[in-house]
Design a protein around this motif. Structure first.
Motif, PDB file in Angstrom:
ATOM      1  N   ILE A  70       0.835  -1.205   0.000  1.00 42.63           N
ATOM      2  CA  ILE A  70       0.000   0.000   0.000  1.00 42.63           C
ATOM      3  C   ILE A  70       0.867   1.251   0.000  1.00 42.63           C
ATOM      4  CG2 ILE A  70      -1.678   1.307   1.368  1.00 42.63           C
ATOM      5  CD1 ILE A  70      -2.827  -1.395   2.265  1.00 42.63           C
ATOM      6  N   LEU A  71       1.934   1.218   0.786  1.00 41.66           N
ATOM      7  CA  LEU A  71       2.902   2.317   0.781  1.00 41.66           C
ATOM      8  C   LEU A  71       4.081   1.956  -0.099  1.00 41.66           C
ATOM      9  CD1 LEU A  71       2.992   3.300   4.570  1.00 41.66           C
ATOM     10  CD2 LEU A  71       1.562   4.256   2.749  1.00 41.66           C
ATOM     11  N   ARG A  72       4.565   2.931  -0.838  1.00 40.94           N
ATOM     12  CA  ARG A  72       5.731   2.730  -1.693  1.00 40.94           C
ATOM     13  C   ARG A  72       6.875   3.655  -1.332  1.00 40.94           C
ATOM     14  NH1 ARG A  72       2.552   4.016  -7.067  1.00 40.94           N
ATOM     15  NH2 ARG A  72       2.119   5.763  -5.647  1.00 40.94           N
ATOM     16  N   SER A  73       6.569   4.716  -0.572  1.00 37.75           N
ATOM     17  CA  SER A  73       7.598   5.658  -0.154  1.00 37.75           C
ATOM     18  C   SER A  73       7.071   6.473   1.014  1.00 37.75           C
ATOM     19  CB  SER A  73       7.985   6.593  -1.305  1.00 37.75           C
ATOM     20  OG  SER A  73       6.932   7.527  -1.559  1.00 37.75           O
ATOM     21  N   ASP A  76       3.997   8.670   0.435  1.00 36.98           N
ATOM     22  CA  ASP A  76       2.650   8.095   0.397  1.00 36.98           C
ATOM     23  C   ASP A  76       1.919   8.258   1.725  1.00 36.98           C
ATOM     24  OD1 ASP A  76       2.782   7.251  -2.235  1.00 36.98           O
ATOM     25  OD2 ASP A  76       3.558   5.266  -1.727  1.00 36.98           O
ATOM     26  N   VAL A  99      -3.629   8.062   3.558  1.00 36.32           N
ATOM     27  CA  VAL A  99      -2.844   7.973   2.328  1.00 36.32           C
ATOM     28  C   VAL A  99      -3.644   8.573   1.185  1.00 36.32           C
ATOM     29  CG1 VAL A  99      -1.712   5.869   3.161  1.00 36.32           C
ATOM     30  CG2 VAL A  99      -3.738   5.678   1.689  1.00 36.32           C
ATOM     31  N   ASP A 102      -5.704   6.926  -4.204  1.00 35.52           N
ATOM     32  CA  ASP A 102      -5.324   5.881  -5.149  1.00 35.52           C
ATOM     33  C   ASP A 102      -4.441   4.804  -4.520  1.00 35.52           C
ATOM     34  OD1 ASP A 102      -3.240   7.845  -4.974  1.00 35.52           O
ATOM     35  OD2 ASP A 102      -2.288   6.882  -6.686  1.00 35.52           O
ATOM     36  N   ARG A 103      -3.920   5.044  -3.297  1.00 35.82           N
ATOM     37  CA  ARG A 103      -3.123   4.042  -2.600  1.00 35.82           C
ATOM     38  C   ARG A 103      -3.944   3.225  -1.621  1.00 35.82           C
ATOM     39  NH1 ARG A 103      -0.011   2.391  -5.442  1.00 35.82           N
ATOM     40  NH2 ARG A 103       0.816   1.204  -3.687  1.00 35.82           N
ATOM     41  N   ALA A 104      -5.114   3.680  -1.264  1.00 33.30           N
ATOM     42  CA  ALA A 104      -5.953   2.977  -0.295  1.00 33.30           C
ATOM     43  C   ALA A 104      -6.596   1.753  -0.933  1.00 33.30           C
ATOM     44  CB  ALA A 104      -7.035   3.910   0.238  1.00 33.30           C
ATOM     45  N   ASN A 133       5.179  -7.358  -6.518  1.00 32.92           N
ATOM     46  CA  ASN A 133       5.340  -6.135  -5.727  1.00 32.92           C
ATOM     47  C   ASN A 133       6.789  -5.848  -5.363  1.00 32.92           C
ATOM     48  OD1 ASN A 133       2.532  -5.523  -5.567  1.00 32.92           O
ATOM     49  ND2 ASN A 133       2.290  -7.077  -3.981  1.00 32.92           N
TER      50      ASN A 133
END
Length: 281
Positions: A70-73, A76, A99, A102-104, A133
């Protein structure tokens, strides 16, 4: 060490116990590890409940969401808040991570689940979904055997709550020279990993180049999966690795070693990266 955000005060509780030293009963006060549920929400919606030791809850949630894709950085994460309700003390066991929409995860994704402190999240994705991933490591650096063998003692020195209770797992993230960067303790070894990774993420120092993850328990699939998602190319443990953990480490091009005790270790994957102590400069 860069950071250690968990205090002994919130991780311990005093209880009255009866000991039998030499066969004679003695009633004394003792410290036990606290274990409570933590509900992790994303944008107000419950995603997971995990049994954990209180402390570093923000970091745990961040590390958990990073491993979950869900998190990439650090960018986010818009905000992380703890729910508060004076009429309901258990509300403090709810963490909400804000967040970008679009990340949820979407409600229909079916990602709500429960994790125990012992086994982590059951029914996690296959190796193929992990690789989607977390792509394989192409250029993982060599590792010095002498450095790896020094890590358990360095992590043990940071295990302040374990020294009091003997009842917590630990995880530490080290650089390639063996410097302990982040460490965490928890009743669940997977939570300890999330807490350590979450510290790096929230400090804006993720990914950590050429790092090594050390865990105090066995190296199961989820531990290796979390390391792969955190872009940590090497995992060591003081106990054994599972078959699926070995398969995943090999597919991801990672280094995986177990039984890291004294001068002994078992290398399950990435043995070509190890520089033996006898040949190291």
């Amino acid at each position: 060490m860069e950071g250690f955000v968990q205090s002994a005060e919130e991780a311990l509780r005093r209880v009255r116990i009866r000991r039998y030293p030499g066969g004679n009963a003695a009633d004394v006060d003792d410290s036990v590890v606290v274990e409570e549920p933590l509900e992790i929400r994303v944008n107000g919606r419950t995603l997971a409940v995990t049994m954990r030791t209180p402390g570093a809850d923000r970091e745990l949630a961040a590390g958990f969401l990073l491993a979950d894709g869900i998190l990439r950085s650090h960018d986010d994460v818009w905000d992380i808040t703890r729910c508060a309700d004076p009429a309901n003390p258990l509300a403090r066991n709810i963490i909400d991570v804000l967040v970008a929409p679009d990340r949820a995860p979407q409600p229909e994704s079916g990602r709500q689940r429960y994790a125990s402190s012992s086994c982590g999240l059951c029914g996690r994705g296959s190796i193929e979904s992990v690789l989607h991933n977390a792509p394989p490591f192409d250029h993982a650096p060599p590792l010095r055997q002498s450095v790896l063998q020094s890590l358990p003692e360095r992590l043990r020195a940071a295990q302040t709550v374990f020294q009091t209770t003997g009842g917590l797992h630990a995880a530490g993230i080290f650089d390639h020279d063996g410097t302990l960067l982040w460490a965490a303790e928890d009743v669940g070894r997977h939570n300890a990993v999330d807490k350590a990774v979450g510290q790096a993420l929230l400090a804006g120092q993720w990914p950590v180049e050429n790092a090594v993850l050390l865990v105090s328990g066995r190296a199961g699939f989820e531990i290796v999966q979390k390391a792969a998602a955190a872009r940590v190319p090497a995992v060591c443990s003081v106990s054994a690795a599972s078959s699926l953990a070995v398969d995943l480490a090999r597919e991801c091009g990672m280094f995986l070693a177990g039984f890291l005790r004294g001068s002994y270790m078992t290398v399950y994957a990435g043995a070509e990266r190890l520089v033996p102590a006898s040949t190291a400069p």
